[in-house]
Structure formats: structure tokens, C-alpha cells
Design an enzyme around this catalytic site. Structure first.
Site, PDB file in Angstrom:
ATOM      1  CG  HIS A   1      -1.838  -1.207   0.739  1.00  0.00           C
ATOM      2  ND1 HIS A   1      -1.887  -2.402   0.907  1.00  0.00           N
ATOM      3  CD2 HIS A   1      -3.221  -0.858  -0.068  1.00  0.00           C
ATOM      4  CE1 HIS A   1      -2.953  -3.147   0.524  1.00  0.00           C
ATOM      5  NE2 HIS A   1      -3.779  -2.376  -0.084  1.00  0.00           N
TER       6      HIS A   1
ATOM      7  NE  ARG B   1      -6.387  -0.647  -3.015  1.00  0.00           N
ATOM      8  CZ  ARG B   1      -5.839  -0.594  -4.201  1.00  0.00           C
ATOM      9  NH1 ARG B   1      -5.743   0.818  -4.717  1.00  0.00           N
ATOM     10  NH2 ARG B   1      -5.088  -1.434  -4.811  1.00  0.00           N
TER      11      ARG B   1
ATOM     12  NE  ARG C   1      -0.231  -6.486  -2.368  1.00  0.00           N
ATOM     13  CZ  ARG C   1      -1.466  -6.192  -2.406  1.00  0.00           C
ATOM     14  NH1 ARG C   1      -2.471  -7.064  -2.456  1.00  0.00           N
ATOM     15  NH2 ARG C   1      -1.861  -4.947  -2.410  1.00  0.00           N
TER      16      ARG C   1
ATOM     17  CG  ASN D   1      -2.397  -5.075  -6.727  1.00  0.00           C
ATOM     18  OD1 ASN D   1      -1.592  -4.855  -8.133  1.00  0.00           O
ATOM     19  ND2 ASN D   1      -2.834  -4.012  -6.318  1.00  0.00           N
ATOM     20  CG  ASP D   2      -4.412  -9.345  -2.777  1.00  0.00           C
ATOM     21  OD1 ASP D   2      -3.097  -9.622  -2.083  1.00  0.00           O
ATOM     22  OD2 ASP D   2      -4.907  -8.639  -2.443  1.00  0.00           O
TER      23      ASP D   2
ATOM     24  CB  CYS E   1      -9.255  -2.676 -10.243  1.00  0.00           C
ATOM     25  SG  CYS E   1      -9.361  -4.137  -8.954  1.00  0.00           S
TER      26      CYS E   1
ATOM     27  CD  GLU F   1      -8.592  -9.525  -4.250  1.00  0.00           C
ATOM     28  OE1 GLU F   1      -7.721  -8.588  -4.488  1.00  0.00           O
ATOM     29  OE2 GLU F   1      -9.239  -9.207  -3.338  1.00  0.00           O
TER      30      GLU F   1
ATOM     31  NE  ARG G   1     -10.837  -3.303  -1.813  1.00  0.00           N
ATOM     32  CZ  ARG G   1      -9.520  -3.347  -1.771  1.00  0.00           C
ATOM     33  NH1 ARG G   1      -8.959  -4.160  -2.771  1.00  0.00           N
ATOM     34  NH2 ARG G   1      -8.790  -2.673  -1.157  1.00  0.00           N
TER      35      ARG G   1
HETATM   36  C1  PEP Z   1      -5.352  -6.068  -6.198  1.00  0.00           C
HETATM   37  O1  PEP Z   1      -5.336  -7.181  -5.074  1.00  0.00           O
HETATM   38  O2  PEP Z   1      -5.132  -6.359  -7.153  1.00  0.00           O
HETATM   39  C2  PEP Z   1      -6.204  -4.866  -5.473  1.00  0.00           C
HETATM   40  C3  PEP Z   1      -6.584  -4.265  -6.475  1.00  0.00           C
HETATM   41  O3  PEP Z   1      -6.320  -5.061  -4.092  1.00  0.00           O
HETATM   42  P1  PEP Z   1      -5.491  -4.602  -2.861  1.00  0.00           P
HETATM   43  O4  PEP Z   1      -4.060  -4.050  -3.850  1.00  0.00           O
HETATM   44  O5  PEP Z   1      -6.092  -3.401  -2.430  1.00  0.00           O
HETATM   45  O6  PEP Z   1      -5.262  -5.737  -2.251  1.00  0.00           O
HETATM   46 MG    MG Z   2      -6.355  -7.267  -3.238  1.00  0.00          MG
END
Ligand code: PEP
Ligand code: MG
Length: 574
Positions: free
Chosen positions: A189, A296, A465, A454-455, A502, A431, A332
């Protein structure tokens, strides 16, 4: 000396280091000797005066730039001179012979606890202000100088072990030249927020807080991932030149910010916004985007002592929906756990938080929290075009449970005669690999999918990550990830259901080219990527993107994919 890290938000800057180590308050236990009481009272008074001076300086510094933030510090001065608390502290020192730091800690905590129980959320919130002033006083009592990221005295390169989401939320953006951290990967983040603020950031610089000293000049080159200590005059000149070139290139890309994203062969792609706050600056992105692809909502819950009420959430959701008019706003539901902890929820320690009680799972565990958010969202739905999605869906069962919660909330609202839109779309985030593999079933249950790369990358590659030690295994261009995306997108598209991406890959030039080729027609990203992706869509024929995607799916490694994508795009793009 040159240190290396992971450049997660592009840019370059030189400036003095601001080493940030948040203060944690510990208080003395021993009672005072009778004879030491008068001096202790004097010292307490002196600490108060110092705290007042600090708060006045903070207020003065923020007054013109951010008057709203400045007001917080006026309120803190009021707390500092609150007569009731002052009287209690003096009594503890005089009658019980408490050392001042202990007296301060106990009295401030007592008042904070009382406020926390107040029914009015605004009064409740004052508890965190009381605790803030308490920490300030105890820090001063301990002779520790002020360190704070909400108001830096001058432009600086922040060097820190890790930035908590609450640190980044209050970041004094205009004075942060660059961010250097010891931990955090490209989709942590800290990285996401740095990118959305356009602040150069290099994460995962091993022992950064030991290598650099307060005030020393460094070059933070987030184009190459280097942090240079004791730079020569020549290196500083080179840095200035590189910075000039970087901004010139950005200016060229920025000419695309308002251009409709239509490929040369006429295919339109929606460019949506990732929102992680509702500050004026964040909402500026509304002018350049076709909707919100990822709202978010965690920011509403972070850095506070109590959960946000239904009313509070409703007001915020309504404001965003109204701002975007008929364009979709994809909200979300709460995604807490993993790297995001909540001060207001005493979540137990987990050995593997990313595999633990996170996001939707936590909402199932705490139906009260889930219900409050769903009620607020549905009530706000009449003000715009609400799309609602659930994070961390792992199974079809998860979808049924989430839909059941929605059904119950809608029934409740109907029974209470409270209006909501009948057109709210329900979707899932993809994800977790299991749901990507079952996307053909999932697509029958919901209205849309949003791929959280990302996840999805974290869970596909089995790599934390946030952990820089395994950063090389976090491979966003690994064809395995693209194959899963392909499978999931295909299932939804065949069912006539929209698919968005996203995660950070959607705002990445190379990644977005493949996603377009896989049929994705909605990309959601931080505002800092919008111009670049609009440029990409305008210059890359969809037919070519399809060929590129097919070629990537046939490769066997992330390295090959990256090399191939770089050379393929170089040929096509200006
Ligand atoms: C993701 O996991 O790609 C996502 C958009 O959610 P976050 O990065 O908030 O976990
Ligand atoms: Mg995520």
C-alpha cells in the site's frame, strides 16, 4: 555509496534525509520522593509549554496550505490546557506522588476512555486526539524531538522502516521529495499511495534506516532503484538533468490525459480510477476518468479508535456517487487483514495474515461490520451508478454468502421503507487462483468481475507481496498469471459480463497491452497512470494487442515476457 531497492513509483529527487521512527510511549513506574514533587510540577508545566510551542508551529505551518489539517492542532492546544485534565494530573503528582509522565498517561487515558463511550461519533473521535496529545507530552518529557510526517519543516527524502497506511494518509505531500523504505514490494500500500501521489519511491532498501543519517543529502533515483549517499557535485548535476528530462517526458504523456481511449482500429477501453481516499485532490481524478473501478473503502476504517458509522459511510459514498454522476462507482467492501490492521478492531495476531482472516472472510466473521457497510452503500445507491464488489472471494460458496448478506440488507431497507437503487451491480474480485479457475461458474452468479492482479500474482506465485527478500519471485509478467487472467476474463466475457482489471497491472504499460489483447475493456488505475494508458490505447491497434497477448501466453517465463513486451511496444508506440 550506492544502495539498491525496488523503484515502485517513478521519479528522481535529491535532498536531505528525514529519518522517521515513530515514537512509542513508555512511562516510568517509580513514585516520587516527597521533596521531588515541586520540581516535578515545574517540569510538567515546562513540558506543556513545549508541547504548546510545537502545536502552534504545526498550526502556523499548515494554516495556508491545509487549513482543515491546521484546525486539528488548535483542538490539540485546547486539550493540552483542559482544566479538568490539568487538575487531575496535578493531583496525581501532588497527592499520589506519581511521576509526571505516569500521571499524564493515566489521566489522558481515563478521559480518552470516557470519550470513547460517547454515543456521538464526533465526540468519540476526540479520544484519538487526546491520545495524540498524550504521546506528544510524554515524548517531550522524555526529551525526544518531534518526528511527524504530517508536517515536515522542509522538503526531504523520507527514510523509514515501513510506512503504515495511516502514515501515508497524513503525509505532508508537498514536502516529501521521495520515499525510501526497508520493506514493501511494488504492490504494497505504501507503493500504491506513493504512485497515486506521484512521489518517487524506492522500497526494500535493506537496512536503509542504518545506512542514512538525519539531514545528510542523498539522491533517490526511483527510475533505476538506486539511493546514493554522499553524492558528488557531478552526480547532483546528473540528477537535476535526469529530473528535468523525466518531467519533460511526463508533460508529453500528459497531453493524453483527456483523450478518449480508443484504439487506432476503433475499440474503446474505459479508463477508470482507483480511489483510496475522498480528499479533494483524489477526487480531481474524476475529470479524467470514466468512473471508479476500485474504491478502496479501508481508509474509512484506518487510523481511528472506532468503526465508521452507517451515517458517516453513507455521506461519503453519496458524495462520490454524486460526483461521478451516471458513471460507475465500484465500491469494494472492506478489505482489512493482510498488511492492513485496524486500530479500532483488536484483530488477533496471525502467523500468515495474507492467508488468514482477511477481507470478505473477516466480514463474514463480523456481520455487524459487513451489514453496516452494505446498508450505507445501498442507501447511497440512489445517488449514482453503484457497482458493489467483494474482495478475496475464494469459492462459489463465498459468493452465495455475500449475496445472502446483500439480500438481507435489501430486505431490511425495504421493511424500513428506505429507498435504494434496483440497478446496483454485484461483482467479485478475482484475486485468488481458485476463483479464476472456477470463473465459468462465478460468472453465472454475479454481474461483473474485477481482477485484482496484485493479490492474484501474490497467490499464484506463492510470494508475500510485501517481503523484499522474495521480491524477485513476485513476477507480474509471469505468463502463468496471464493464463489465469485469460481464463477468468474469457469466462466472464462469454457470459456477457464486464471484466475490469483494477490491480497495478492495469495501469502498467506492458501489462495493459496484454490485458487489452485478452479482451479486457475496462482498466482501473491510479490517476498517475491515466495519461500513459490513454496514450497506449490510442497508439496500439487492438488486433496488434491480441497478437501480443497470444504470444505472451505462449512464453514460459516472466523475463522472456518482459523482454518481448518491451521490444514489441517499442516498435509500435511513439
Ligand atoms: C489487488 O489485489 O490487485 C487489488 C486491487 O487489491 P489491493 O491491492 O487493495 O489488495
Ligand atoms: Mg487485493
Amino acid at each position: 555509496m550506492i544502495y539498491h531497492g525496488n523503484p515502485v513509483s517513478k521519479g528522481i529527487a535529491a535532498g536531505p534525509v528525514f529519518l522517521y521512527q515513530p515514537f512509542t510511549a513508555a512511562v516510568s513506574g517509580d513514585l516520587l520522593e516527597e521533596s521531588a514533587v515541586p520540581e516535578a510540577l515545574n517540569k510538567y508545566e515546562a513540558a506543556r509549554k513545549n508541547a504548546e510551542a510545537e502545536l502552534k508551529a504545526l498550526h502556523a505551518r499548515l494554516q495556508s496550505a491545509d487549513p482543515e489539517k491546521a484546525k486539528i492542532f488548535t483542538a490539540h492546544i485546547d486539550i493540552l490546557f483542559d482544566e479538568a485534565m490539568d487538575g487531575d494530573i496535578r493531583e496525581q503528582i501532588e497527592n499520589n506522588r506519581y511521576p509526571p509522565d505516569r500521571a499524564i498517561a493515566e489521566v489522558f487515558e481515563k478521559y480518552a476512555r470516557i470519550l470513547r463511550k460517547a454515543p456521538d461519533p464526533l465526540i468519540k473521535e476526540r479520544a484519538s486526539d487526546i491520545r495524540d496529545v498524550k504521546t506528544r507530552l510524554i515524548r517531550i518529557w522524555n526529551g525526544v524531538p518531534e518526528k511527524n510526517l504530517s508536517s515536515l519543516p522542509a522538503p526531504a527524502v523520507i527514510v523509514v522502516h515501513d510506512l503504515l497506511p495511516s502514515d501515508t494518509a497524513t503525509l505532508d505531500r508537498k514536502n516529501v521529495l521521495a520515499i525510501v523504505t526497508e520493506i514493501g514490494g511494488s504492490t504494497s500500500h505504501s507503493a500504491i499511495i506513493a504512485r497515486s501521489y506521484g512521489i518517487p519511491a524506492i522500497l526494500g532498501v535493506d537496512k536503509a534506516t542504518e545506512h542514512f543519517s538525519q539531514g545528510e543529502t542523498v539522491i533517490a533515483d526511483a527510475l533505476t532503484g538506486q539511493v546514493i549517499s554522499e553524492p558528488t557535485k557531478e552526480q547532483l548535476r546528473g540528477c537535476a538533468e535526469k529530473r528535468r528530462r523525466f518531467f519533460a517526458q511526463q508533460d508529453q504523456i500528459n497531453t493524453f490525459i483527456n483523450k478518449e481511449a480508443v484504439s487506432p482500429d476503433g475499440v474503446r477501453v474505459d479508463i477508470e480510477l482507483n480511489l483510496a481516499s475522498v480528499s479533494e485532490q483524489a477526487l480531481e481524478g474524476e475529470k479524467y476518468t470514466d468512473g471508479v473501478g476500485l474504491f478502496r473503502t479501508e481508509f474509512l476504517y484506518l487510523g481511528r479508535d472506532s468503526l465508521p458509522t452507517e451515517e458517516e459511510q453513507f455521506e461519503i459514498y453519496r458524495a462520490v456517487l454524486t460526483k461521478f454522476g451516471g458513471r460507475p462507482v465500484t465500491l469494494r467492501t472492506l478489505d482489512i487483514g493482510g498488511d492492513k490492521k485496524l486500530g479500532c478492531l483488536n484483530l488477533p495476531h496471525e502467523e500468515n495474515p495474507f492467508l488468514g482472516n482477511r477481507a470478505l472472510r473477516l466480514c463474514f466473521d463480523r456481520p455487524d461490520i459487513f451489514r453496516t457497510q452494505l446498508r450505507a452503500a445501498f442507501r447511497a445507491s440512489v445517488y449514482g451508478n453503484l457497482w458493489l464488489m467483494f474482495p478475496m472471494v475464494a469459492s462459489i460458496d463465498d459468493i452465495f454468502r455475500a449475496k445472502q448478506a446483500v439480500f438481507e440488507v435489501k430486505k431490511e431497507l425495504t421493511d424500513e421503507n428506505i429507498a435504494f437503487s434496483p440497478d446496483v451491480k454485484l461483482g467479485i474480485m478475482i484475486e485468488i487462483p481458485s476463483i479464476a479457475l472456477l470463473a465459468d461458474f462465478a460468472a453465472k452468479e454475479v454481474d461483473f468481475a474485477s481482477i485484482g492482479t496484485n493479490d492474484l500474482c501474490q497467490y499464484t506465485m506463492a510470494v508475500d507481496r510485501l517481503n523484499p527478500a522474495v521480491n524477485e519471485y513476485y513476477q507480474s509478467y509471469n505468463p502463468a498469471l496471464f493464463r489465469l487472467i485469460h481464463l477468468a476474463a474469457k469466462s466472464f466475457l462469454e457470459n456477457g459480463k464486464p471484466v475490469c482489471v483494477c490491480g497495478e497491472l492495469g495501469g502498467d504499460r506492458l501489462g495493459a497491452a496484454v490485458l487489452m489483447g485478452l479482451g479486457v475493456r475496462k482498466l482501473s488505475m491510479n490517476i498517475s497512470s491515466v495519461a500513459q494508458i490513454r496514450k497506449l490505447v490510442n497508439e496500439l491497434p487492438m488486433k496488434k494487442a491480441e497478437q501480443i497477448a497470444a504470444n505472451v501466453l505462449a512464453l514460459s517465463s516472466a523475463k522472456e515476457a518482459e523482454q518481448y513486451l518491451n521490444s514489441a511496444l517499442k516498435e509500435i508506440l511513439s
